[in-house]
Scaffold this motif. Structure first.
Motif, mmCIF file in Angstrom:
data_model
loop_
_atom_site.group_PDB
_atom_site.id
_atom_site.type_symbol
_atom_site.label_atom_id
_atom_site.label_comp_id
_atom_site.label_asym_id
_atom_site.label_seq_id
_atom_site.Cartn_x
_atom_site.Cartn_y
_atom_site.Cartn_z
ATOM 1 N N PHE A 172 75.486 -20.053 -36.842
ATOM 2 C CA PHE A 172 75.688 -18.806 -36.090
ATOM 3 C C PHE A 172 74.648 -18.666 -34.978
ATOM 4 O O PHE A 172 74.982 -18.263 -33.858
ATOM 5 C CB PHE A 172 75.616 -17.614 -37.037
ATOM 6 N N MET A 173 73.409 -18.999 -35.271
ATOM 7 C CA MET A 173 72.364 -18.856 -34.262
ATOM 8 C C MET A 173 72.572 -19.829 -33.116
ATOM 9 O O MET A 173 72.371 -19.474 -31.946
ATOM 10 C CB MET A 173 70.991 -19.063 -34.899
ATOM 11 N N ILE A 174 72.991 -21.057 -33.416
ATOM 12 C CA ILE A 174 73.216 -22.027 -32.352
ATOM 13 C C ILE A 174 74.425 -21.623 -31.508
ATOM 14 O O ILE A 174 74.428 -21.790 -30.281
ATOM 15 C CB ILE A 174 73.412 -23.433 -32.950
ATOM 16 N N ALA A 175 75.458 -21.080 -32.167
ATOM 17 C CA ALA A 175 76.668 -20.674 -31.445
ATOM 18 C C ALA A 175 76.564 -19.273 -30.860
ATOM 19 O O ALA A 175 77.521 -18.803 -30.236
ATOM 20 C CB ALA A 175 77.875 -20.747 -32.376
ATOM 21 N N LEU A 176 75.434 -18.602 -31.039
ATOM 22 C CA LEU A 176 75.293 -17.223 -30.568
ATOM 23 C C LEU A 176 75.539 -17.067 -29.070
ATOM 24 O O LEU A 176 76.174 -16.078 -28.668
ATOM 25 C CB LEU A 176 73.902 -16.688 -30.933
ATOM 26 N N PRO A 177 75.097 -17.992 -28.201
ATOM 27 C CA PRO A 177 75.432 -17.833 -26.780
ATOM 28 C C PRO A 177 76.933 -17.776 -26.514
ATOM 29 O O PRO A 177 77.394 -16.998 -25.663
ATOM 30 C CB PRO A 177 74.789 -19.070 -26.135
ATOM 31 N N VAL A 178 77.706 -18.571 -27.243
ATOM 32 C CA VAL A 178 79.158 -18.548 -27.076
ATOM 33 C C VAL A 178 79.726 -17.211 -27.562
ATOM 34 O O VAL A 178 80.594 -16.613 -26.926
ATOM 35 C CB VAL A 178 79.814 -19.718 -27.832
ATOM 36 N N VAL A 179 79.220 -16.731 -28.707
ATOM 37 C CA VAL A 179 79.686 -15.458 -29.247
ATOM 38 C C VAL A 179 79.380 -14.321 -28.281
ATOM 39 O O VAL A 179 80.240 -13.467 -27.998
ATOM 40 C CB VAL A 179 79.034 -15.192 -30.616
ATOM 41 N N LEU A 180 78.171 -14.314 -27.752
ATOM 42 C CA LEU A 180 77.797 -13.252 -26.807
ATOM 43 C C LEU A 180 78.591 -13.353 -25.510
ATOM 44 O O LEU A 180 78.916 -12.323 -24.898
ATOM 45 C CB LEU A 180 76.296 -13.323 -26.521
ATOM 46 N N TYR A 181 78.907 -14.564 -25.084
ATOM 47 C CA TYR A 181 79.737 -14.715 -23.885
ATOM 48 C C TYR A 181 81.126 -14.113 -24.119
ATOM 49 O O TYR A 181 81.684 -13.469 -23.220
ATOM 50 C CB TYR A 181 79.869 -16.181 -23.502
ATOM 51 N N GLN A 182 81.690 -14.317 -25.316
ATOM 52 C CA GLN A 182 83.005 -13.735 -25.617
ATOM 53 C C GLN A 182 82.934 -12.211 -25.607
ATOM 54 O O GLN A 182 83.861 -11.541 -25.126
ATOM 55 C CB GLN A 182 83.498 -14.246 -26.972
ATOM 56 N N VAL A 183 81.840 -11.665 -26.131
ATOM 57 C CA VAL A 183 81.664 -10.212 -26.090
ATOM 58 C C VAL A 183 81.562 -9.732 -24.647
ATOM 59 O O VAL A 183 82.201 -8.741 -24.246
ATOM 60 C CB VAL A 183 80.410 -9.801 -26.879
ATOM 61 N N TRP A 184 80.781 -10.457 -23.851
ATOM 62 C CA TRP A 184 80.621 -10.093 -22.448
ATOM 63 C C TRP A 184 81.940 -10.193 -21.693
ATOM 64 O O TRP A 184 82.293 -9.301 -20.916
ATOM 65 C CB TRP A 184 79.568 -10.991 -21.815
ATOM 66 N N ALA A 185 82.712 -11.247 -21.928
ATOM 67 C CA ALA A 185 83.994 -11.425 -21.238
ATOM 68 C C ALA A 185 84.984 -10.332 -21.620
ATOM 69 O O ALA A 185 85.863 -9.985 -20.826
ATOM 70 C CB ALA A 185 84.573 -12.802 -21.565
ATOM 71 N N PHE A 186 84.842 -9.765 -22.809
ATOM 72 C CA PHE A 186 85.752 -8.711 -23.244
ATOM 73 C C PHE A 186 85.424 -7.371 -22.588
ATOM 74 O O PHE A 186 86.322 -6.622 -22.198
ATOM 75 C CB PHE A 186 85.703 -8.582 -24.763
ATOM 76 N N VAL A 187 84.135 -7.055 -22.476
ATOM 77 C CA VAL A 187 83.751 -5.733 -21.964
ATOM 78 C C VAL A 187 83.527 -5.718 -20.455
ATOM 79 O O VAL A 187 83.593 -4.650 -19.838
ATOM 80 C CB VAL A 187 82.478 -5.224 -22.676
ATOM 81 N N ALA A 188 83.270 -6.865 -19.837
ATOM 82 C CA ALA A 188 82.919 -6.894 -18.412
ATOM 83 C C ALA A 188 83.994 -6.320 -17.502
ATOM 84 O O ALA A 188 83.667 -5.613 -16.537
ATOM 85 C CB ALA A 188 82.573 -8.328 -17.991
ATOM 86 N N PRO A 189 85.301 -6.590 -17.735
ATOM 87 C CA PRO A 189 86.303 -6.024 -16.811
ATOM 88 C C PRO A 189 86.317 -4.509 -16.771
ATOM 89 O O PRO A 189 86.795 -3.919 -15.801
ATOM 90 C CB PRO A 189 87.631 -6.563 -17.382
ATOM 91 N N GLY A 190 85.810 -3.841 -17.794
ATOM 92 C CA GLY A 190 85.786 -2.382 -17.803
ATOM 93 C C GLY A 190 84.504 -1.776 -17.292
ATOM 94 O O GLY A 190 84.311 -0.562 -17.413
ATOM 95 N N LEU A 191 83.640 -2.600 -16.698
ATOM 96 C CA LEU A 191 82.362 -2.107 -16.198
ATOM 97 C C LEU A 191 82.332 -2.115 -14.680
ATOM 98 O O LEU A 191 82.944 -2.982 -14.042
ATOM 99 C CB LEU A 191 81.212 -2.979 -16.730
ATOM 100 N N TYR A 192 81.616 -1.157 -14.111
ATOM 101 C CA TYR A 192 81.371 -1.164 -12.677
ATOM 102 C C TYR A 192 80.338 -2.244 -12.348
ATOM 103 O O TYR A 192 79.648 -2.756 -13.221
ATOM 104 C CB TYR A 192 80.866 0.210 -12.218
ATOM 105 N N SER A 193 80.262 -2.552 -11.056
ATOM 106 C CA SER A 193 79.371 -3.645 -10.643
ATOM 107 C C SER A 193 77.922 -3.338 -10.992
ATOM 108 O O SER A 193 77.182 -4.224 -11.437
ATOM 109 C CB SER A 193 79.506 -3.893 -9.139
ATOM 110 N N HIS A 194 77.487 -2.077 -10.835
ATOM 111 C CA HIS A 194 76.096 -1.752 -11.161
ATOM 112 C C HIS A 194 75.863 -1.792 -12.670
ATOM 113 O O HIS A 194 74.756 -2.065 -13.116
ATOM 114 C CB HIS A 194 75.718 -0.369 -10.600
ATOM 115 N N GLU A 195 76.938 -1.534 -13.454
ATOM 116 C CA GLU A 195 76.802 -1.638 -14.905
ATOM 117 C C GLU A 195 76.728 -3.097 -15.340
ATOM 118 O O GLU A 195 76.017 -3.431 -16.291
ATOM 119 C CB GLU A 195 77.979 -0.946 -15.580
#
Length: 266
Positions: free
Chosen positions: A94-117
């Motif tokens: 889990f710790m080694i794959a954490l960057p991939v997991v966090l990227y998936q979280v980021w890819a899910f929430v990023a479209p709903g954020l403004y550029s400054h967010e």
């Protein structure tokens, strides 16, 4: 007759990007599957090499180095020799794959954020991950050796230390979590300042109270020895200072357009 149709605000960069609720659920499912697959692939790779047993040997190395000659760890449960290395394997995967997991979280929430967010969230995600890993590494490479040497120096000569592997795993996870979260102090400081809960000047004024708080927390979450308590409290105090400096820079570079306009007009 007035037109009841509401037109999107032309200045709203998120206008027209809304998706149905079912589409969000399907995307969330896909992101979760990708995260689980990433952890699974790393777990299989670690199971092949170096293997669960060798991973446990690496984790136990700081303690083994300070046990009396010939002493080893013991297993008091029948299934412990199987379950404990397996838990360590999954934790490492889990710790080694954490960057991939966090990227998936980021890819899910990023479209709903403004550029400054986005300018605010992405640096926080990356820096919090790196700081957590830094705290775990600091604990393993610098703290464990000194703590175990200090503890063994107090052991009577008539006692042969033979720690249980499950107890050792619980101790290691507790210490890793304590130091990993302690190294998140700058992130907490930055978030509180960015949300306007406290100002940078208030953070400076609170410095003395935080030093006391750091030593209280260290006394609660670490073993009752001076070495481990100082090893946790001192980095927390230093990281608090880093957080104050980072908060000032972060607020300046992640302001919303309306805030930037107000700042320019004042």
């Amino acid at each position: 007759m007035t037109d009841s149709t509401q037109k999107p605000d032309p200045e709203d960069e998120l206008a027209g990007t809304e998706q149905p609720f079912v589409a969000h659920l399907m995307e969330l499912r896909d992101r979760l599957i990708k995260s689980i697959v990433a952890v699974g692939i790393v777990a299989v790779a670690l199971a092949i090499y170096p293997g669960p047993g060798h991973l446990y040997d690496l984790l136990a190395a700081p303690l083994i180095a300070h046990l009396p000659h010939g002493a080893t760890l013991i297993a008091t449960s029948v299934i412990s020799p199987f379950m404990v290395p397996l838990k360590i394997l999954l934790m490492a995967a889990f710790m080694i794959a954490l960057p991939v997991v966090l990227y998936q979280v980021w890819a899910f929430v990023a479209p709903g954020l403004y550029s400054h967010e986005r300018r605010m969230v992405l640096p926080l995600v990356v820096s919090s991950t790196l700081l957590f890993f830094a705290g775990v590494a600091f604990c393993y490479f610098l703290v464990f050796g000194r703590v175990f040497a200090f503890i063994q120096s107090f052991a009577p000569k008539s006692i042969t230390a033979a720690p249980d592997i499950e107890a050792y795993l619980s101790f290691v996870l507790t210490m890793f979590l304590a130091f990993g979260l302690a190294f998140e102090v700058p992130i907490a400081v930055v978030v509180l300042a960015r949300l306007g809960v406290v100002s940078v000047e208030q953070l400076k004024h609170f410095r003395g109270y935080f030093i006391v708080l750091a030593f209280v927390v260290a006394a609660i979450v670490t073993p009752p020895d001076v070495v481990s308590q100082l090893s946790l409290a001192i980095p927390m105090c230093l990281l608090y200072e880093v957080g104050i400096w980072a908060a000032r820079a972060f607020i300046k570079n992640t302001s919303a357009p309306a805030d930037e306009a107000e700042t320019a007009g004042s």
